[in-house]
Design a protein around this motif. Structure first.
Motif, mmCIF file in Angstrom:
data_model
loop_
_atom_site.group_PDB
_atom_site.id
_atom_site.type_symbol
_atom_site.label_atom_id
_atom_site.label_comp_id
_atom_site.label_asym_id
_atom_site.label_seq_id
_atom_site.Cartn_x
_atom_site.Cartn_y
_atom_site.Cartn_z
ATOM 1 N N SER A 75 -17.585 -13.539 10.282
ATOM 2 C CA SER A 75 -17.060 -14.822 10.748
ATOM 3 C C SER A 75 -17.505 -15.974 9.860
ATOM 4 N N THR A 76 -18.581 -15.777 9.103
ATOM 5 C CA THR A 76 -19.043 -16.837 8.202
ATOM 6 C C THR A 76 -18.073 -17.079 7.058
ATOM 7 N N GLN A 77 -17.145 -16.152 6.851
ATOM 8 C CA GLN A 77 -16.140 -16.324 5.807
ATOM 9 C C GLN A 77 -15.013 -17.244 6.241
ATOM 10 N N ILE A 78 -15.026 -17.702 7.488
ATOM 11 C CA ILE A 78 -14.033 -18.643 7.994
ATOM 12 C C ILE A 78 -14.650 -20.035 7.973
ATOM 13 N N LEU A 104 -5.361 -11.308 1.942
ATOM 14 C CA LEU A 104 -3.955 -11.402 1.571
ATOM 15 C C LEU A 104 -3.043 -10.829 2.645
ATOM 16 N N ARG A 105 -3.578 -10.034 3.541
ATOM 17 C CA ARG A 105 -2.782 -9.451 4.614
ATOM 18 C C ARG A 105 -2.760 -10.329 5.874
ATOM 19 N N ILE A 106 -3.534 -11.379 5.903
ATOM 20 C CA ILE A 106 -3.599 -12.233 7.092
ATOM 21 C C ILE A 106 -2.338 -13.096 7.175
ATOM 22 N N PRO A 107 -1.599 -13.060 8.294
ATOM 23 C CA PRO A 107 -0.398 -13.905 8.447
ATOM 24 C C PRO A 107 -0.788 -15.349 8.760
ATOM 25 N N LEU A 108 -0.796 -16.184 7.751
ATOM 26 C CA LEU A 108 -1.308 -17.539 7.906
ATOM 27 C C LEU A 108 -0.483 -18.370 8.887
ATOM 28 N N ASP A 109 0.850 -18.261 8.832
ATOM 29 C CA ASP A 109 1.689 -19.059 9.728
ATOM 30 C C ASP A 109 1.454 -18.685 11.190
ATOM 31 N N GLU A 110 1.334 -17.409 11.448
ATOM 32 C CA GLU A 110 1.080 -16.975 12.824
ATOM 33 C C GLU A 110 -0.284 -17.468 13.316
ATOM 34 N N ARG A 111 -1.300 -17.389 12.463
ATOM 35 C CA ARG A 111 -2.612 -17.861 12.864
ATOM 36 C C ARG A 111 -2.607 -19.381 13.073
ATOM 37 N N ARG A 112 -1.845 -20.097 12.258
ATOM 38 C CA ARG A 112 -1.760 -21.547 12.436
ATOM 39 C C ARG A 112 -1.143 -21.885 13.791
ATOM 40 N N ARG A 113 -0.078 -21.186 14.168
ATOM 41 C CA ARG A 113 0.546 -21.443 15.472
ATOM 42 C C ARG A 113 -0.408 -21.122 16.617
ATOM 43 N N ARG A 127 -5.381 -21.812 5.102
ATOM 44 C CA ARG A 127 -5.118 -21.374 3.730
ATOM 45 C C ARG A 127 -6.191 -20.387 3.291
ATOM 46 N N ARG A 128 -5.849 -19.603 2.262
ATOM 47 C CA ARG A 128 -6.783 -18.617 1.703
ATOM 48 C C ARG A 128 -7.622 -19.274 0.612
ATOM 49 N N ALA A 129 -8.862 -18.864 0.532
ATOM 50 C CA ALA A 129 -9.759 -19.267 -0.550
ATOM 51 C C ALA A 129 -10.288 -17.973 -1.169
ATOM 52 N N LEU A 130 -9.597 -17.511 -2.210
ATOM 53 C CA LEU A 130 -9.942 -16.226 -2.823
ATOM 54 C C LEU A 130 -11.355 -16.270 -3.397
ATOM 55 N N PRO A 131 -12.070 -15.129 -3.333
ATOM 56 C CA PRO A 131 -11.491 -13.817 -3.025
ATOM 57 C C PRO A 131 -11.505 -13.411 -1.561
ATOM 58 N N ASP A 132 -12.374 -13.995 -0.708
ATOM 59 C CA ASP A 132 -12.536 -13.411 0.624
ATOM 60 C C ASP A 132 -12.823 -14.459 1.691
ATOM 61 N N HIS A 133 -12.294 -15.688 1.561
ATOM 62 C CA HIS A 133 -12.546 -16.727 2.542
ATOM 63 C C HIS A 133 -11.234 -17.271 3.106
ATOM 64 N N ILE A 134 -11.326 -17.804 4.333
ATOM 65 C CA ILE A 134 -10.209 -18.471 4.984
ATOM 66 C C ILE A 134 -10.661 -19.885 5.350
#
Length: 336
Positions: A75-78, A104-113, A127-134
């Motif tokens: 969860s610290t990656q969020i 890259l597999r996380i559906p960003l639009d769905e999570r935003r809603r 938004r994604r913050a590569l390599p492994d953060h949201i």
């Protein structure tokens, strides 16, 4: 005619074709020249490049979509910003299904809603913050009033969204009533827009006027009713002059649904005159064009359910003039 009469040459010509002796086939071998070698080399090189590209694409895809270096493991990656009253746990819980998967597999639009469905969230950016953060950035709703629902007290914003009161927060708002959960979102928003317009216009008429408004009733969308205290300028209670406590009681004012600034100015300019004529102003109806009706609610209450005869009632009756059983009307001109 006998067959012996024919010459042997003629008979030989009439032999079946399958008995005839076939000539041997001549096979011409083509020489393997330089052009053919170049063609075969190009084909072989292309096949090799294709195989190498496929292997590289597979390796890259495996790294991007299945490698632990690209996965959301903790969860610290969020990273969450913009939240004051929205708890971090409520946002992290939305990404629980994505743990162990590549970002890259996380559906960003769905999570935003899903995040914007939280009561306190007005807008969200994921938004994604590569390599492994949201990264999650939210804008919270701004409450403009307390909402009384029975014995409970919640908050409500300008769009009519009902919000739970945070445990650690200090708000100073008037209380509104008449907003219910069973109303449509459009109806709740319409009534809160009416309240917002009232707030803005009375503040134009008098600075910090809303500090004297204790409660606003929005039960009737065509008639905003506000309880206003301190209209006579007297604050507090004095033992030597008990009437100061009664004179500072809130006055229920019917404002209708428009022209709040002009009606509030009329209230301020005429409240002293109305008190002098009626003795005590409990309510004022300003919905009529160019006319104010003083104590309409008191007269109606007396007609429907008379108050018991007590010493308090006697004291009020002694101070009140004769038109206590009739509505007092006062004409006024609407401010331009």
């Amino acid at each position: 005619m006998d067959a012996d009469a024919y010459p042997q040459e003629v008979l030989a010509d009439e032999e079946p074709k399958y008995l005839r002796r076939q000539k041997p086939l001549e096979i011409k071998r083509r020489k393997f020249g330089r052009r053919a070698w170049k063609t075969y080399l190009r084909v072989t090189f292309g096949i090799g490049v294709g195989i190498a590209g496929a292997c590289l694409a597979y390796a890259c895809g495996h790294f991007l979509f299945a490698s632990p270096q690209m996965s959301l493991m903790h969860s610290t990656q969020i990273e969450l910003t913009g939240n004051q009253y929205v708890s971090r746990g409520s946002v992290v819980a939305i990404f629980k299904a994505d743990q162990g998967h590549s970002v890259l597999r996380i559906p960003l639009d769905e999570r935003r809603r899903q995040i914007e469905a939280l009561p306190w969230v007005a807008q969200a950016l994921v938004r994604r913050a590569l390599p492994d953060h949201i990264e999650v950035e939210i804008s919270e709703r701004a409450p403009i009033a307390f909402l009384r629902q029975g014995s409970d007290l919640a908050l409500v914003d300008i769009h009519g969204v009902i919000l739970e009161r945070p445990l650690k927060a200090n708000f100073h708002f008037p209380v509104v009533t008449g907003i219910r959960d069973d109303m449509t979102p459009e109806e709740r928003e319409r009534r809160m827009q009416l309240f917002a317009g009232f707030t803005q216009q009375v503040e134009l008429a008098r600075a910090r006027a809303m500090e004297q408004v204790s409660e606003v009733d929005l039960s009737d969308a065509s008639d905003l009713r506000a309880s206003i205290s301190g209209l006579n300028g007297q604050v507090g209670f004095s033992l030597s002059n008990p009437s100061t406590a009664q004179s500072d009681l809130p006055v229920l004012v019917h404002f209708g649904n428009s022209d709040f600034e002009a009606k509030y100015r009329t209230l301020l300019d005429n409240i002293a005159q109305w008190r002098a004529k009626t003795g005590r102003v409990e309510s004022v109806d300003l919905r009529f064009d160019g006319e104010a009706v003083v104590n309409p609610d008191t007269v109606l209450a007396q007609q429907v359910a008379p108050r018991p005869f007590t010493s308090r009632t006697v004291a009020i009756a002694q101070r009140a003039p004769k038109p206590a059983h009739a509505r007092h009307k006062s004409s006024w001109k609407k401010s331009p």
